[in-house]
Design a protein around this motif. Structure first.
Motif, PDB file in Angstrom:
ATOM      1  N   LEU A   1     -62.835 -30.469 -23.977  1.00 18.45           N
ATOM      2  CA  LEU A   1     -64.157 -30.917 -24.391  1.00 18.45           C
ATOM      3  C   LEU A   1     -64.772 -31.840 -23.349  1.00 18.45           C
ATOM      4  CD1 LEU A   1     -66.109 -30.770 -26.846  1.00 18.45           C
ATOM      5  CD2 LEU A   1     -65.053 -32.861 -27.676  1.00 18.45           C
ATOM      6  N   ALA A   2     -63.957 -32.708 -22.755  1.00 19.60           N
ATOM      7  CA  ALA A   2     -64.468 -33.642 -21.752  1.00 19.60           C
ATOM      8  C   ALA A   2     -64.897 -32.924 -20.482  1.00 19.60           C
ATOM      9  CB  ALA A   2     -63.398 -34.689 -21.430  1.00 19.60           C
ATOM     10  N   LEU A   3     -64.125 -31.932 -20.050  1.00 22.68           N
ATOM     11  CA  LEU A   3     -64.447 -31.227 -18.809  1.00 22.68           C
ATOM     12  C   LEU A   3     -65.762 -30.463 -18.926  1.00 22.68           C
ATOM     13  CD1 LEU A   3     -60.911 -29.875 -17.804  1.00 22.68           C
ATOM     14  CD2 LEU A   3     -62.172 -31.752 -16.751  1.00 22.68           C
ATOM     15  N   LEU A   4     -65.842 -29.570 -19.910  1.00 18.73           N
ATOM     16  CA  LEU A   4     -67.076 -28.799 -20.061  1.00 18.73           C
ATOM     17  C   LEU A   4     -68.213 -29.670 -20.579  1.00 18.73           C
ATOM     18  CD1 LEU A   4     -65.090 -26.400 -19.684  1.00 18.73           C
ATOM     19  CD2 LEU A   4     -66.623 -25.091 -21.151  1.00 18.73           C
ATOM     20  N   GLY A   5     -67.866 -30.670 -21.403  1.00 15.67           N
ATOM     21  CA  GLY A   5     -68.898 -31.549 -21.927  1.00 15.67           C
ATOM     22  C   GLY A   5     -69.578 -32.362 -20.849  1.00 15.67           C
TER      23      GLY A   5
ATOM     24  N   LEU B   1     -53.405 -26.019 -31.808  1.00 12.62           N
ATOM     25  CA  LEU B   1     -52.452 -26.836 -31.060  1.00 12.62           C
ATOM     26  C   LEU B   1     -52.619 -28.316 -31.386  1.00 12.62           C
ATOM     27  CD1 LEU B   1     -52.616 -25.155 -27.527  1.00 12.62           C
ATOM     28  CD2 LEU B   1     -50.957 -24.764 -29.361  1.00 12.62           C
ATOM     29  N   ALA B   2     -53.844 -28.703 -31.735  1.00 14.71           N
ATOM     30  CA  ALA B   2     -54.099 -30.101 -32.046  1.00 14.71           C
ATOM     31  C   ALA B   2     -53.555 -30.493 -33.401  1.00 14.71           C
ATOM     32  CB  ALA B   2     -55.608 -30.377 -31.985  1.00 14.71           C
ATOM     33  N   ASP B   3     -53.483 -29.530 -34.328  1.00 15.52           N
ATOM     34  CA  ASP B   3     -52.944 -29.813 -35.665  1.00 15.52           C
ATOM     35  C   ASP B   3     -52.425 -28.507 -36.257  1.00 15.52           C
ATOM     36  OD1 ASP B   3     -52.655 -30.450 -38.512  1.00 15.52           O
ATOM     37  OD2 ASP B   3     -53.774 -32.269 -38.028  1.00 15.52           O
ATOM     38  N   PRO B   4     -51.150 -28.444 -36.648  1.00 17.04           N
ATOM     39  CA  PRO B   4     -50.573 -27.185 -37.158  1.00 17.04           C
ATOM     40  C   PRO B   4     -50.902 -26.890 -38.620  1.00 17.04           C
ATOM     41  CG  PRO B   4     -48.887 -28.884 -37.118  1.00 17.04           C
ATOM     42  CD  PRO B   4     -50.122 -29.509 -36.528  1.00 17.04           C
ATOM     43  N   ASP B   5     -51.631 -27.774 -39.286  1.00 20.03           N
ATOM     44  CA  ASP B   5     -51.900 -27.624 -40.714  1.00 20.03           C
ATOM     45  C   ASP B   5     -53.055 -26.635 -40.935  1.00 20.03           C
ATOM     46  OD1 ASP B   5     -52.378 -27.831 -43.399  1.00 20.03           O
ATOM     47  OD2 ASP B   5     -52.486 -30.019 -43.437  1.00 20.03           O
ATOM     48  N   PRO B   6     -52.821 -25.503 -41.652  1.00 20.32           N
ATOM     49  CA  PRO B   6     -53.910 -24.548 -41.903  1.00 20.32           C
ATOM     50  C   PRO B   6     -55.088 -25.162 -42.650  1.00 20.32           C
ATOM     51  CG  PRO B   6     -51.787 -23.536 -42.363  1.00 20.32           C
ATOM     52  CD  PRO B   6     -51.527 -25.004 -42.141  1.00 20.32           C
ATOM     53  N   GLU B   7     -54.841 -26.178 -43.466  1.00 20.25           N
ATOM     54  CA  GLU B   7     -55.953 -26.833 -44.161  1.00 20.25           C
ATOM     55  C   GLU B   7     -56.895 -27.511 -43.166  1.00 20.25           C
ATOM     56  OE1 GLU B   7     -54.713 -29.430 -47.249  1.00 20.25           O
ATOM     57  OE2 GLU B   7     -53.671 -27.873 -48.395  1.00 20.25           O
TER      58      GLU B   7
ATOM     59  N   TRP C   1     -53.916 -34.300 -29.615  1.00 20.27           N
ATOM     60  CA  TRP C   1     -55.322 -33.942 -29.449  1.00 20.27           C
ATOM     61  C   TRP C   1     -55.724 -33.795 -27.990  1.00 20.27           C
ATOM     62  CZ3 TRP C   1     -58.557 -37.510 -33.237  1.00 20.27           C
ATOM     63  CH2 TRP C   1     -58.199 -37.215 -34.564  1.00 20.27           C
ATOM     64  N   LEU C   2     -54.879 -34.220 -27.081  1.00 18.22           N
ATOM     65  CA  LEU C   2     -55.282 -34.308 -25.680  1.00 18.22           C
ATOM     66  C   LEU C   2     -55.752 -32.977 -25.081  1.00 18.22           C
ATOM     67  CD1 LEU C   2     -52.989 -36.858 -23.806  1.00 18.22           C
ATOM     68  CD2 LEU C   2     -55.487 -36.850 -23.991  1.00 18.22           C
ATOM     69  N   PRO C   3     -55.038 -31.854 -25.285  1.00 20.33           N
ATOM     70  CA  PRO C   3     -55.541 -30.606 -24.680  1.00 20.33           C
ATOM     71  C   PRO C   3     -56.971 -30.279 -25.099  1.00 20.33           C
ATOM     72  CG  PRO C   3     -53.285 -30.316 -25.415  1.00 20.33           C
ATOM     73  CD  PRO C   3     -53.730 -31.655 -25.938  1.00 20.33           C
TER      74      PRO C   3
END
Length: 223
Positions: free
Chosen positions: A84-88, A119-125, A77-79
């Motif tokens: 989110l942290a930078l722009l947030g 990139l954070a999760d490869p699952d299409p669901e 989840w880091l990327p």
């Protein structure tokens, strides 16, 4: 421990250019972007006058956020969370200063979030859940903008936060909404108690939305 320290150091370093971004965007609607380059102590490099957030406020916020991400965020989840942290961070300080969330920040945040979710999760669901949560929060906050004292900027920010929250499941989405309102209420009570706001004072909701999202995601990562 190493991850938290590294995250804090990197966050502290990131705070310097992010402070400049805050100074650039924290202007009233229709006004030209700010041109002063601020130092971490909140002074314009060229003219020396006070500009932007209080001294070291942005840097402290980014250091704390970096430490939290380094200590608790899952690697996959880091990327997305860093984006989110930078722009947030910039959005939160701009909203706190001028009560607006400019399109020049909310649109890139959304596009970057959409690109980083796979990139954070490869699952299409999971991708489908993120899309549904983005649409749901966008619609919810759009209704708030029309029928409650809330701005369209919040509605434009909400889809990015909904997509990020959905990585942790629907429970994280509901938790994020809960944290947002609790943080906003606590902030409002604190300002009232300190007599820095009245019952009709307009308060920025963006910072509570962003911090609530971060808290819910970190909580979901450790369930």
């Amino acid at each position: 421990m190493f991850g938290a320290v590294l995250g804090a150091v990197l966050g502290l370093l990131a705070g310097v250019p992010l402070r400049a971004a805050v100074a650039r965007h924290a202007v009233p609607p229709g006004a030209p972007p700010g041109r002063c380059l601020p130092t971490p102590l909140g002074r314009c490099v060229r003219h020396g006058e006070r500009v932007g957030p209080p001294p070291l406020a942005v840097e402290a916020a980014t250091a704390a956020t970096g430490a939290a991400l380094g200590a608790w965020a899952p690697g996959r989840w880091l990327p997305l969370l860093i984006w989110l942290a930078l722009l947030g961070t910039v959005l939160a300080f701009v909203d706190a200063a001028v009560k607006r969330l400019p399109d020049a920040l909310t649109l890139p945040l959304f596009l970057g979030t959409a690109a980083l979710v796979p990139l954070a999760d490869p699952d299409p669901e999971v991708w489908l859940r993120c899309a549904l949560a983005a649409a749901a929060l966008g619609l919810l906050f759009l209704l708030f903008a029309f029928f409650a004292p809330m701005g369209l900027g919040d509605a434009k920010l909400a889809p990015s936060l909904g997509a990020a929250l959905a990585l942790g499941g629907w429970r994280a989405v509901y938790g994020g909404l809960f944290y947002m309102w609790v943080l906003a209420a606590l902030w409002a009570v604190a300002l009232l108690a300190l007599r820095r706001a009245g019952r009709r004072t307009e308060l920025a909701f963006g910072p509570a939305m962003l911090l609530g999202t971060l808290l819910a995601l970190l909580a979901a990562a450790h369930r």
